[in-house]
Write an enzyme that holds these catalytic residues in place. Sequence first.
Site, PDB file in Angstrom:
ATOM      1  N   ARG A   1       0.822  -1.233   0.000  1.00  0.00           N
ATOM      2  CA  ARG A   1       0.000   0.000   0.000  1.00  0.00           C
ATOM      3  C   ARG A   1       0.846   1.269   0.000  1.00  0.00           C
ATOM      4  NH1 ARG A   1      -3.187  -3.258   3.448  1.00  0.00           N
ATOM      5  NH2 ARG A   1      -4.928  -4.098   2.244  1.00  0.00           N
TER       6      ARG A   1
ATOM      7  N   LYS B   1       3.415  11.516 -10.897  1.00  0.00           N
ATOM      8  CA  LYS B   1       2.535  10.709 -11.768  1.00  0.00           C
ATOM      9  C   LYS B   1       3.204   9.369 -12.027  1.00  0.00           C
ATOM     10  CE  LYS B   1      -0.211  14.047 -14.343  1.00  0.00           C
ATOM     11  NZ  LYS B   1      -0.514  14.604 -15.676  1.00  0.00           N
TER      12      LYS B   1
ATOM     13  N   GLU C   1       9.790  18.438 -24.594  1.00  0.00           N
ATOM     14  CA  GLU C   1       9.199  18.803 -23.289  1.00  0.00           C
ATOM     15  C   GLU C   1       9.825  20.094 -22.753  1.00  0.00           C
ATOM     16  OE1 GLU C   1       6.677  17.743 -21.470  1.00  0.00           O
ATOM     17  OE2 GLU C   1       6.202  15.784 -22.320  1.00  0.00           O
TER      18      GLU C   1
ATOM     19  N   LYS D   1       7.941  23.316 -13.019  1.00  0.00           N
ATOM     20  CA  LYS D   1       7.049  22.190 -12.686  1.00  0.00           C
ATOM     21  C   LYS D   1       6.805  22.125 -11.184  1.00  0.00           C
ATOM     22  CE  LYS D   1       5.604  17.648 -13.622  1.00  0.00           C
ATOM     23  NZ  LYS D   1       5.706  16.433 -14.402  1.00  0.00           N
TER      24      LYS D   1
ATOM     25  N   GLU E   1      -3.730  17.504 -10.158  1.00  0.00           N
ATOM     26  CA  GLU E   1      -4.209  17.931 -11.486  1.00  0.00           C
ATOM     27  C   GLU E   1      -5.713  18.222 -11.512  1.00  0.00           C
ATOM     28  OE1 GLU E   1      -2.333  15.995 -14.927  1.00  0.00           O
ATOM     29  OE2 GLU E   1      -4.228  16.223 -15.977  1.00  0.00           O
TER      30      GLU E   1
ATOM     31  N   ARG F   1      -2.434  22.321 -12.965  1.00  0.00           N
ATOM     32  CA  ARG F   1      -1.503  21.313 -13.495  1.00  0.00           C
ATOM     33  C   ARG F   1      -1.892  20.866 -14.903  1.00  0.00           C
ATOM     34  NH1 ARG F   1       1.304  16.223 -10.265  1.00  0.00           N
ATOM     35  NH2 ARG F   1       2.472  15.470 -12.062  1.00  0.00           N
TER      36      ARG F   1
ATOM     37  N   ASN G   1      -0.224  19.733 -19.722  1.00  0.00           N
ATOM     38  CA  ASN G   1      -0.625  18.856 -20.833  1.00  0.00           C
ATOM     39  C   ASN G   1      -0.610  19.585 -22.175  1.00  0.00           C
ATOM     40  OD1 ASN G   1      -1.041  16.652 -19.127  1.00  0.00           O
ATOM     41  ND2 ASN G   1      -3.059  17.421 -18.554  1.00  0.00           N
TER      42      ASN G   1
ATOM     43  N   HIS H   1      -0.134  17.769 -25.443  1.00  0.00           N
ATOM     44  CA  HIS H   1      -0.189  16.328 -25.177  1.00  0.00           C
ATOM     45  C   HIS H   1      -1.409  15.635 -25.766  1.00  0.00           C
ATOM     46  CE1 HIS H   1       3.230  17.074 -22.681  1.00  0.00           C
ATOM     47  NE2 HIS H   1       3.288  15.819 -22.287  1.00  0.00           N
TER      48      HIS H   1
ATOM     49  N   HIS I   1      -0.284  12.566 -27.712  1.00  0.00           N
ATOM     50  CA  HIS I   1      -0.645  11.174 -27.373  1.00  0.00           C
ATOM     51  C   HIS I   1      -1.329  10.492 -28.557  1.00  0.00           C
ATOM     52  CE1 HIS I   1      -0.572  11.765 -22.700  1.00  0.00           C
ATOM     53  NE2 HIS I   1       0.603  11.465 -23.189  1.00  0.00           N
TER      54      HIS I   1
ATOM     55  N   HIS J   1       8.066  10.246 -27.192  1.00  0.00           N
ATOM     56  CA  HIS J   1       7.004  11.073 -26.596  1.00  0.00           C
ATOM     57  C   HIS J   1       7.189  12.572 -26.856  1.00  0.00           C
ATOM     58  CE1 HIS J   1       4.037  12.467 -23.745  1.00  0.00           C
ATOM     59  NE2 HIS J   1       4.967  13.133 -23.078  1.00  0.00           N
TER      60      HIS J   1
HETATM   61  N1  GLY Z   1       3.638  15.370 -17.375  1.00  0.00           N
HETATM   62  C1  GLY Z   1       2.656  16.244 -16.908  1.00  0.00           C
HETATM   63  C2  GLY Z   1       2.458  16.225 -15.439  1.00  0.00           C
HETATM   64  O1  GLY Z   1       3.267  15.681 -14.715  1.00  0.00           O
HETATM   65  O2  GLY Z   1       1.460  16.730 -14.983  1.00  0.00           O
END
Ligand code: GLY
Length: 367
Positions: free
Chosen positions: A122, A144, A186, A228, A238, A242, A246, A249, A253, A266
């Site tokens: 956990r 993430k 990025e 960031k 997010e 946040r 994106n 993205h 994606h 990516h």
């Molecule tokens: N890669 C975008 C984020 O970490 O929110």
Amino acid sequence: MEPRAAADEVVEVATSPPYLVRVGPGALAHVSAACGSASGVALLVDQRVESLHGALLDAQPRLRAAPRLSLEGGEAAKTFGVLERALDFLTDAGLDRQGCVVTFGGGSLGDLGGLAASLYKRGVAVVHAPTTLLAQVDASVGGKTAINLRGGKNLAGTFHQPRAVCADTTLLATLDPDELRSGLGEVVKTAMLAGEATLARLEVLAPALGRRDAAALTELVAACVRHKARVVAQDPLERGLRRSLNLGHTFGHAIESVAGYGRVPHGVAVAVGLSLALRAAESLGLCSDPDYPGRIRALLQALGLCSSLQELRRELGQPLSGGDLLAAMAHDKKGAVGAPELVVPAAPGSVEPGVRATAEQLSSWLA
Ligand code: GLY
């Protein structure tokens, strides 16, 4: 102005609890200390990176003695099968709840290792030692974690903030050229979000980045991490701000999915996504700085990235049809099913989040 001399920079991510991201040529030497008072350490390492740089970990006695699982990096790491292997490895390593997982590899390995750490007993601590530019500027910071599902990229994951991140920029010297380009995509995205000062600095340093100048890389990685960190501290889950990360993205994606995962790195797909998002901004009248689209396209070109979908199609020799891209966008996890949400760039440091476009508009931008 020349890049500043390369020394480590330390950035705090003010989540609860807070953690430190160390960026620079000496960062890897801090991994063992970053594990703190963990009862045990287990390493998940990218096998290619291990063959090149494993000795740097071995220089730290606790890491040399720690059980180690070598995995294939890239999207191949982000499956249920590999996740199960990682969890079984942590069990066999006898890691208890005060233990710490260390990931040493690119963004995919960090995503997989972070997910394994968040699930094992956990949740145990994880320290990321990212080895690609993309992982250093983005994936390793912010918690993430994910694996891919048949229906799309990163569809199964958690938020699990690391205990620390050690981003050693000397490792970028051996990065595959495609991986370097991917990270630069990025970097452009983050500079667009961070605002005029970072964007102008990136324009100045673009040639030095292409040469992998250590001081330029450290300066830009640290600038991206600072941006960031600010965003993640304000919105770790997010819910709002946040989402700006994106940018590019939703298109990116879709490109990765239609080309076949692993075919387009990516950040290379994100770079094309940025050019498409700029097209959307112009077409929807949301771009408040008329020079901005041309400026970003010139920057993408200076960094060796594709600055349009047409250019990527030519480079790949693949049609990447508008219809297929549109269908892939309909599954994007950030929007409601069938209704992709776009982050649209308005000017340096300014975006319009949550923009919905009609299928006709999207088709015309993807033509
Ligand atoms: N890669 C975008 C984020 O970490 O929110």
